[in-house]
Design a protein around this motif. Structure first.
Motif, PDB file in Angstrom:
ATOM      1  N   LEU A  31      47.738  -3.561  34.487  1.00 38.60           N
ATOM      2  CA  LEU A  31      47.449  -4.500  33.287  1.00 38.60           C
ATOM      3  C   LEU A  31      47.277  -3.010  32.076  1.00 38.60           C
ATOM      4  O   LEU A  31      46.471  -2.045  32.133  1.00 38.60           O
ATOM      5  CB  LEU A  31      46.132  -4.936  33.389  1.00 38.60           C
ATOM      6  N   GLY A  32      48.083  -3.326  31.371  1.00 39.83           N
ATOM      7  CA  GLY A  32      48.247  -2.267  30.285  1.00 39.83           C
ATOM      8  C   GLY A  32      47.338  -2.923  28.790  1.00 39.83           C
ATOM      9  O   GLY A  32      47.386  -3.860  28.656  1.00 39.83           O
ATOM     10  N   ALA A  33      46.881  -1.763  28.215  1.00 39.14           N
ATOM     11  CA  ALA A  33      46.535  -2.059  26.917  1.00 39.14           C
ATOM     12  C   ALA A  33      46.642  -1.231  25.796  1.00 39.14           C
ATOM     13  O   ALA A  33      47.687  -0.375  26.009  1.00 39.14           O
ATOM     14  CB  ALA A  33      44.801  -1.773  27.232  1.00 39.14           C
ATOM     15  N   ASN A  34      46.147  -1.083  24.534  1.00 36.48           N
ATOM     16  CA  ASN A  34      46.486  -0.505  23.339  1.00 36.48           C
ATOM     17  C   ASN A  34      45.404  -0.048  22.764  1.00 36.48           C
ATOM     18  O   ASN A  34      44.622  -0.873  22.196  1.00 36.48           O
ATOM     19  CB  ASN A  34      47.460  -1.175  22.624  1.00 36.48           C
ATOM     20  N   SER A  35      45.354   1.362  22.625  1.00 37.69           N
ATOM     21  CA  SER A  35      43.984   1.522  21.838  1.00 37.69           C
ATOM     22  C   SER A  35      43.997   1.296  20.173  1.00 37.69           C
ATOM     23  O   SER A  35      42.999   1.348  19.773  1.00 37.69           O
ATOM     24  CB  SER A  35      43.746   2.923  21.909  1.00 37.69           C
ATOM     25  N   ARG A  36      45.144   1.029  19.767  1.00 35.64           N
ATOM     26  CA  ARG A  36      45.195   0.582  18.286  1.00 35.64           C
ATOM     27  C   ARG A  36      45.139  -0.932  18.189  1.00 35.64           C
ATOM     28  O   ARG A  36      45.272  -1.269  16.878  1.00 35.64           O
ATOM     29  CB  ARG A  36      46.854   1.197  17.770  1.00 35.64           C
ATOM     30  N   ASP A  37      45.301  -1.646  19.142  1.00 35.97           N
ATOM     31  CA  ASP A  37      45.275  -3.176  19.145  1.00 35.97           C
ATOM     32  C   ASP A  37      44.610  -3.740  20.364  1.00 35.97           C
ATOM     33  O   ASP A  37      44.942  -3.723  21.306  1.00 35.97           O
ATOM     34  CB  ASP A  37      46.749  -3.641  19.179  1.00 35.97           C
ATOM     35  N   ILE A  38      43.163  -3.977  20.138  1.00 34.61           N
ATOM     36  CA  ILE A  38      42.029  -4.205  20.912  1.00 34.61           C
ATOM     37  C   ILE A  38      42.581  -5.694  21.587  1.00 34.61           C
ATOM     38  O   ILE A  38      41.927  -5.991  22.472  1.00 34.61           O
ATOM     39  CB  ILE A  38      40.888  -4.126  20.831  1.00 34.61           C
ATOM     40  N   GLU A  39      43.355  -6.344  20.972  1.00 32.44           N
ATOM     41  CA  GLU A  39      43.905  -7.676  21.527  1.00 32.44           C
ATOM     42  C   GLU A  39      44.944  -7.830  22.105  1.00 32.44           C
ATOM     43  O   GLU A  39      45.686  -8.847  21.778  1.00 32.44           O
ATOM     44  CB  GLU A  39      43.712  -8.670  20.093  1.00 32.44           C
ATOM     45  N   PHE A  40      45.702  -6.613  22.529  1.00 31.73           N
ATOM     46  CA  PHE A  40      46.922  -6.573  23.348  1.00 31.73           C
ATOM     47  C   PHE A  40      46.614  -6.489  24.711  1.00 31.73           C
ATOM     48  O   PHE A  40      45.777  -5.701  25.269  1.00 31.73           O
ATOM     49  CB  PHE A  40      47.891  -5.261  22.720  1.00 31.73           C
ATOM     50  N   ALA A  41      47.432  -7.106  25.451  1.00 30.02           N
ATOM     51  CA  ALA A  41      47.582  -6.708  26.925  1.00 30.02           C
ATOM     52  C   ALA A  41      48.831  -7.202  27.481  1.00 30.02           C
ATOM     53  O   ALA A  41      49.676  -7.859  26.912  1.00 30.02           O
ATOM     54  CB  ALA A  41      46.653  -7.875  27.716  1.00 30.02           C
ATOM     55  N   LYS A  42      49.318  -6.245  28.456  1.00 33.58           N
ATOM     56  CA  LYS A  42      50.611  -6.223  29.083  1.00 33.58           C
ATOM     57  C   LYS A  42      50.278  -6.171  30.571  1.00 33.58           C
ATOM     58  O   LYS A  42      49.592  -5.548  31.256  1.00 33.58           O
ATOM     59  CB  LYS A  42      51.592  -5.072  28.575  1.00 33.58           C
ATOM     60  N   VAL A  43      51.048  -7.134  31.356  1.00 34.56           N
ATOM     61  CA  VAL A  43      51.140  -7.315  32.695  1.00 34.56           C
ATOM     62  C   VAL A  43      52.590  -6.700  33.206  1.00 34.56           C
ATOM     63  O   VAL A  43      53.554  -7.262  32.696  1.00 34.56           O
ATOM     64  CB  VAL A  43      50.807  -8.645  33.236  1.00 34.56           C
ATOM     65  N   GLY A  44      52.445  -5.947  34.203  1.00 36.26           N
ATOM     66  CA  GLY A  44      53.717  -5.332  34.804  1.00 36.26           C
ATOM     67  C   GLY A  44      53.599  -5.021  36.385  1.00 36.26           C
ATOM     68  O   GLY A  44      52.555  -5.206  36.852  1.00 36.26           O
ATOM     69  N   ILE A  45      54.728  -4.960  36.845  1.00 37.06           N
ATOM     70  CA  ILE A  45      54.784  -4.377  38.262  1.00 37.06           C
ATOM     71  C   ILE A  45      55.418  -2.846  38.386  1.00 37.06           C
ATOM     72  O   ILE A  45      56.358  -2.775  37.496  1.00 37.06           O
ATOM     73  CB  ILE A  45      55.408  -5.344  39.221  1.00 37.06           C
ATOM     74  N   THR A  46      55.131  -2.277  39.479  1.00 42.02           N
ATOM     75  CA  THR A  46      56.076  -1.108  39.637  1.00 42.02           C
ATOM     76  C   THR A  46      55.894  -0.868  41.187  1.00 42.02           C
ATOM     77  O   THR A  46      55.129  -1.248  41.860  1.00 42.02           O
ATOM     78  CB  THR A  46      55.869   0.262  38.906  1.00 42.02           C
TER      79      THR A  46
END
Length: 180
Positions: A31-46
């Motif tokens: 789960l990724g986040a963004n310090s400049r946009d607290i309403e952002f989320a990204k789900v990914g796999i590796t």
């Protein structure tokens, strides 16, 4: 992790599986986040090292919030299916009042992305964990959580948090949010 020298073959198999899962540093759903946009989320796999997913040249504020550790025997296709179903679930949960999704599309192709905007990030984190725990628990490592007094508070999917950005107290706060 040492194996009891008197263990039967079944115990040896369980021991070896546990050791492989514990020592694995590959196969994650993150789960990724963004310090400049607290309403952002990204789900990914590796299937590789998490550090390859911890930054974005086009978005310097992007960082990994956490990553859920998968069992070492999960296949690439199984992990892709878990990601696809989690994204589909989240797409249905995080919607605007008119029913449209908060999941973003790629600008040029219009293809749906792994990114969500205008979400309460901590609610998103909780929903993602809940969905994975309830629907795909067999693909992840489950761990118990003991408080400072040694009492069991519940369990959750093994989750590595970004220790560069969070203190132990913050991490424990987030773990308590997702305990089952």
């Amino acid at each position: 992790m040492e194996l009891d020298p008197f263990a039967c073959y079944k115990m040896e198999i369980m021991h070896n599986e546990s050791r492989e899962n514990f020592e694995s540093t590959h196969k994650w759903l993150y789960l990724g986040a963004n310090s400049r946009d607290i309403e952002f989320a990204k789900v990914g796999i590796t299937l590789g090292d998490l550090t390859t997913r911890s930054s974005s040249s086009e978005s310097p504020g992007y960082y990994l919030f956490c990553a859920f550790k998968c069992r070492s025997n999960i296949s690439k296709s199984q992990l892709e299916e878990v990601e696809k179903s989690a994204l589909s679930y989240l797409e249905g949960v995080f919607t605007y009042l008119d029913g449209s999704t908060k999941r973003a599309s790629h600008h040029d192709s219009g293809r749906i992305s792994e990114c969500f905007y205008d979400v309460n990030f901590l609610d998103f984190f909780g929903e993602l964990h809940y969905y994975l725990y309830e629907n795909h628990c067999n693909y992840f490592m489950r761990v118990g959580f003991e408080n400072e007094a040694g009492f069991d508070e519940g369990d959750f999917l093994d989750c590595e948090f970004n220790t560069h950005r969070m203190s132990r107290n913050e991490i424990n706060k987030y773990i308590r949010m997702i305990l089952q």
